[in-house]
Design an enzyme around this catalytic site. Structure first.
Site, PDB file in Angstrom:
ATOM      1  N   GLN A  76       0.507  -1.041  -0.430  1.00  0.00           N
ATOM      2  CA  GLN A  76       0.064   0.213  -0.296  1.00  0.00           C
ATOM      3  C   GLN A  76       0.904   0.670  -0.121  1.00  0.00           C
ATOM      4  O   GLN A  76       0.557   2.097  -0.653  1.00  0.00           O
ATOM      5  CB  GLN A  76      -0.940  -0.112   1.344  1.00  0.00           C
TER       6      GLN A  76
ATOM      7  N   ASP B 285      -7.541   6.258   7.055  1.00  0.00           N
ATOM      8  CA  ASP B 285      -7.942   4.549   6.792  1.00  0.00           C
ATOM      9  C   ASP B 285      -9.400   3.757   7.468  1.00  0.00           C
ATOM     10  O   ASP B 285      -9.431   4.626   9.514  1.00  0.00           O
ATOM     11  CB  ASP B 285      -7.233   3.171   6.949  1.00  0.00           C
TER      12      ASP B 285
ATOM     13  N   CYS C 221      -6.255   4.143   1.790  1.00  0.00           N
ATOM     14  CA  CYS C 221      -6.757   2.748   0.858  1.00  0.00           C
ATOM     15  C   CYS C 221      -7.746   1.930   0.462  1.00  0.00           C
ATOM     16  O   CYS C 221      -7.636   1.291  -0.421  1.00  0.00           O
ATOM     17  CB  CYS C 221      -5.467   1.878   1.696  1.00  0.00           C
TER      18      CYS C 221
HETATM   19  N1   CP Z   1      -6.259  -1.436  -0.233  1.00  0.00           N
HETATM   20  C1   CP Z   1      -6.597  -2.356  -0.292  1.00  0.00           C
HETATM   21  O1   CP Z   1      -5.471  -3.179   0.267  1.00  0.00           O
HETATM   22  O2   CP Z   1      -7.682  -2.490  -0.695  1.00  0.00           O
HETATM   23  P1   CP Z   1      -7.778  -4.879  -0.290  1.00  0.00           P
HETATM   24  O3   CP Z   1      -7.839  -5.382   0.930  1.00  0.00           O
HETATM   25  O4   CP Z   1      -9.254  -4.650  -1.204  1.00  0.00           O
HETATM   26  O5   CP Z   1      -6.623  -5.563  -0.800  1.00  0.00           O
HETATM   27  N1  NVA Z   2      -5.954  -1.524   7.871  1.00  0.00           N
HETATM   28  C1  NVA Z   2      -7.160  -2.497   6.969  1.00  0.00           C
HETATM   29  C2  NVA Z   2      -6.213  -1.976   5.541  1.00  0.00           C
HETATM   30  C3  NVA Z   2      -7.619  -2.778   4.436  1.00  0.00           C
HETATM   31  C4  NVA Z   2      -7.194  -2.131   2.933  1.00  0.00           C
HETATM   32  C5  NVA Z   2      -7.601  -3.843   7.564  1.00  0.00           C
HETATM   33  O1  NVA Z   2      -6.635  -4.237   7.394  1.00  0.00           O
HETATM   34  O2  NVA Z   2      -8.031  -4.196   7.224  1.00  0.00           O
END
Ligand code: CP
Ligand code: NVA
Length: 303
Positions: A133, A221, A261
């Site tokens: 990311q 996020d 993200c």
């Molecule tokens: N940002 C990200 O990693 O998205 P996903 O969880 O959809 O892969």
């Molecule tokens: N912090 C989030 C990111 C998802 C891409 C998770 O770990 O679920």
């Protein structure tokens, strides 16, 4: 020696620079319809213990566009789902494929896989970090602002895996990161110390408004990462006041941009009009997962 990518700090400043330049070139070439065979005959195993949209699609399409092949493997359907040891999966996968990308509940699973595999292992997200990311995020910031050095980045929200990779990345980029999280949800102090020891510029702020003051980029996020679902109500209460909305964005630099993200939760960590508004770079950021990871794959796999 094989090259793993478990942490954003598994690459050097110079390697990051190369990955970003290669990603920009691959992006231009994709737009121009230039075909590639850089990873012809190579395969990437993609093991998922958790859900994914972007990571799954971008790695699979990325391998295809480089002339290679990707296998989607749900951990539940592999024998690891029935208790086969990770180290045995590592040894066997090493006999079939060129690299493994894994999204795991525990970072230690990825470390164990990497320790026993004779092929490169890529962290596609763990409870500790989300380094892929960060490649896309830094690429997106560079694409928009030109040089990333000396930019101010504010993190508003959970001190989670993405935040950890962002904080550590300051040791590579020269960007200054200011983190604002509710009490009890801060990024680990050891992570901040490690970044600082390596020359990273990291600060903490006592409120989101303080964090975003003079920020060129605001990053947030979800408040409820995968695995945190049982704490939903507690977290919603703790994160009140941490929404990245218009009012907060107005405290930042006038042309500040916003990253997330994804997946996003409109009305929780980010207001819908910010996510969908003119200061949002999130759709470029999502696209850049593809270009950045193609560059990473070529760097790791090309002989
Ligand atoms: N940002 C990200 O990693 O998205 P996903 O969880 O959809 O892969
Ligand atoms: N912090 C989030 C990111 C998802 C891409 C998770 O770990 O679920």
């Amino acid at each position: 020696m094989k090259k793993d990518f478990l942490s954003i700090l598994d690459i050097t400043k110079a390697e990051l620079g190369e990955i970003l330049s290669d990603a920009e070139r691959l992006k231009r070439q994709k737009r121009a319809g230039v075909p590639h065979e850089l990873l012809r005959g190579m395969s990437l195993a993609m093991i998922f213990e958790k859900s994914s949209t972007r990571t799954h699609i971008s790695f699979e399409v990325g391998m295809h566009e480089l002339g290679g092949h990707a296998l989607f493997l749900n951990a539940k359907d592999l024998q690891i789902g029935r208790g086969e040891e990770i180290r045995d999966t590592a040894r066997v996968a090493s006999r079939y494929v060129s690299a493994v990308m894994i999204r795991a509940n525990r970072h230690s699973t990825i470390e164990e896989l990497a320790q026993h595999a004779t092929i490169p292992v890529i962290n596609g997200l763990s409870d500790l970090e989300h380094p892929c990311q960060l490649l896309a995020d830094i690429l997106t910031i560079r694409e928009h602002f030109g040089d990333v050095r000396d930019l101010n980045v504010a993190w508003v929200g959970d001190g989670n895996n993405v935040c950890t990779s962002l904080v550590l990345s300051t040791a590579l980029t020269g960007m200054s990161v200011t983190v604002s999280s509710p009490k009890g949800y801060e990024v680990d102090q050891d992570i901040i110390s490690r970044a600082r020891t390596l020359g990273g510029k990291v600060k903490t702020a006592s409120s989101p408004a303080e964090a975003v003051k003079d920020a060129h980029v605001i990053v947030t996020d979800t408040w409820i990462s995968m695995g945190d679902e049982k704490e939903r109500e507690k977290r919603l209460a703790a994160f009140r006041g941490f929404t990245v909305d218009d009012k907060l964005v107005r405290h930042a630099a006038p042309d500040a941009r916003v990253l997330h993200c994804l997946p996003a939760h409109r009305g929780e960590e980010i207001a819908g009009d910010v996510l969908d508004g003119p200061q949002s770079l999130v759709w470029d950021e999502a696209e850049n997962r593809l270009h950045a990871q193609k560059a990473l794959l070529v760097k790791i796999l090309k002989k």
